[in-house]
Design a protein around this motif. Structure first.
Motif, PDB file in Angstrom:
ATOM      1  N   LYS A   1      35.603  35.545  30.126  1.00  0.00           N
ATOM      2  CA  LYS A   1      36.049  36.125  31.388  1.00  0.00           C
ATOM      3  C   LYS A   1      37.397  36.775  31.192  1.00  0.00           C
ATOM      4  O   LYS A   1      38.205  36.341  30.356  1.00  0.00           O
ATOM      5  CB  LYS A   1      36.074  35.096  32.510  1.00  0.00           C
TER       6      LYS A   1
ATOM      7  N   GLY B   1      25.311  30.258  23.322  1.00  0.00           N
ATOM      8  CA  GLY B   1      25.841  31.384  24.066  1.00  0.00           C
ATOM      9  C   GLY B   1      27.325  31.262  24.297  1.00  0.00           C
ATOM     10  O   GLY B   1      27.908  30.178  24.179  1.00  0.00           O
TER      11      GLY B   1
ATOM     12  N   MET C   1      30.344  32.844  27.104  1.00  0.00           N
ATOM     13  CA  MET C   1      30.760  33.645  28.245  1.00  0.00           C
ATOM     14  C   MET C   1      32.265  33.826  28.124  1.00  0.00           C
ATOM     15  O   MET C   1      33.000  32.862  27.906  1.00  0.00           O
ATOM     16  CB  MET C   1      30.426  32.938  29.561  1.00  0.00           C
TER      17      MET C   1
ATOM     18  N   GLY D   1      37.138  31.556  27.869  1.00  0.00           N
ATOM     19  CA  GLY D   1      35.696  31.562  27.707  1.00  0.00           C
ATOM     20  C   GLY D   1      35.097  30.174  27.729  1.00  0.00           C
ATOM     21  O   GLY D   1      35.803  29.162  27.866  1.00  0.00           O
TER      22      GLY D   1
ATOM     23  N   TYR E   1      31.828  28.225  25.586  1.00  0.00           N
ATOM     24  CA  TYR E   1      30.846  28.305  24.506  1.00  0.00           C
ATOM     25  C   TYR E   1      29.856  27.168  24.665  1.00  0.00           C
ATOM     26  O   TYR E   1      30.236  26.027  24.939  1.00  0.00           O
ATOM     27  CB  TYR E   1      31.582  28.188  23.161  1.00  0.00           C
TER      28      TYR E   1
ATOM     29  N   TYR F   1      28.701  38.121  28.483  1.00  0.00           N
ATOM     30  CA  TYR F   1      27.963  36.970  27.969  1.00  0.00           C
ATOM     31  C   TYR F   1      27.084  37.426  26.804  1.00  0.00           C
ATOM     32  O   TYR F   1      26.464  38.487  26.870  1.00  0.00           O
ATOM     33  CB  TYR F   1      27.067  36.370  29.066  1.00  0.00           C
TER      34      TYR F   1
ATOM     35  N   CYS G   1      33.209  39.575  33.402  1.00  0.00           N
ATOM     36  CA  CYS G   1      32.829  38.633  32.358  1.00  0.00           C
ATOM     37  C   CYS G   1      31.801  39.314  31.469  1.00  0.00           C
ATOM     38  O   CYS G   1      31.158  40.289  31.874  1.00  0.00           O
ATOM     39  CB  CYS G   1      32.280  37.324  32.923  1.00  0.00           C
TER      40      CYS G   1
ATOM     41  N   SER H   1      28.991  22.097  25.991  1.00  0.00           N
ATOM     42  CA  SER H   1      29.789  23.253  26.392  1.00  0.00           C
ATOM     43  C   SER H   1      31.255  22.957  26.171  1.00  0.00           C
ATOM     44  O   SER H   1      31.695  21.813  26.316  1.00  0.00           O
ATOM     45  CB  SER H   1      29.567  23.574  27.869  1.00  0.00           C
TER      46      SER H   1
ATOM     47  N   CYS I   1      24.112  35.848  24.095  1.00  0.00           N
ATOM     48  CA  CYS I   1      23.184  34.735  23.942  1.00  0.00           C
ATOM     49  C   CYS I   1      22.403  34.868  22.637  1.00  0.00           C
ATOM     50  O   CYS I   1      21.812  35.910  22.374  1.00  0.00           O
ATOM     51  CB  CYS I   1      22.220  34.733  25.123  1.00  0.00           C
TER      52      CYS I   1
END
Length: 141
Positions: A85, A81, A83, A128, A130, A72, A70, A136, A74
């Motif tokens: 994967k 942020g 992430m 991902g 967000y 990430y 993954c 999120s 920020c």
């Protein structure tokens, strides 16, 4: 209304403004390992990202053993942020190495672009998450 009407543009803009990427791998016991790295040298949308590292590094060895990964990014200022994967490949071919080589890299790789301890990590995202404004959202890449 979704926060990610144009995920590639929103997330791409966030990524491009960051100097640091947090890169995750799994160790031999399956535990997550996270490392801060310089931002990717190249990206193709929000699907493919290219980083430099040492061929002899722990991270390269972990990705050879288990390519699940993954990354990430920020934005500390606005507390946002993302992430992503996916999988990480360790590339050692001359074309990949030349593609992201930059002036000054010989400070890390003294033998130049052909240095055997220089390789490229290619991350390919599948999905991902967000985060922005206390919300999120999952997405597929």
């Amino acid at each position: 209304m979704t926060a990610l009407r144009d995920a590639e543009k929103t997330i791409g803009n966030l990524i491009d403004k960051q100097k640091t990427a947090y890169v995750g791998s799994a160790d031999a016991d399956g535990f997550p390992n996270v490392k801060a790295m310089f931002s990717p040298r190249k990206r193709e949308g929000i699907r493919a990202f290219y980083f430099t590292t040492n061929t002899s590094s722990l991270r390269a060895a972990q990705y050879r053993e288990n390519p699940k990964a993954c990354i990430y990014f920020c934005d500390k200022r606005f507390f946002r942020g993302v992430m992503l994967k996916g999988t990480m490949q360790v590339l050692e071919d001359a074309e990949s190495k030349a593609m992201i080589w930059q002036e000054g890299d010989d400070r890390y790789y003294p033998e130049g672009v052909a240095d055997p301890d220089y390789c490229v990590l290619k991350f390919t995202a599948m999905a991902g998450r967000y985060y922005s404004n206390f919300h999120s959202e999952d997405f597929i890449v």
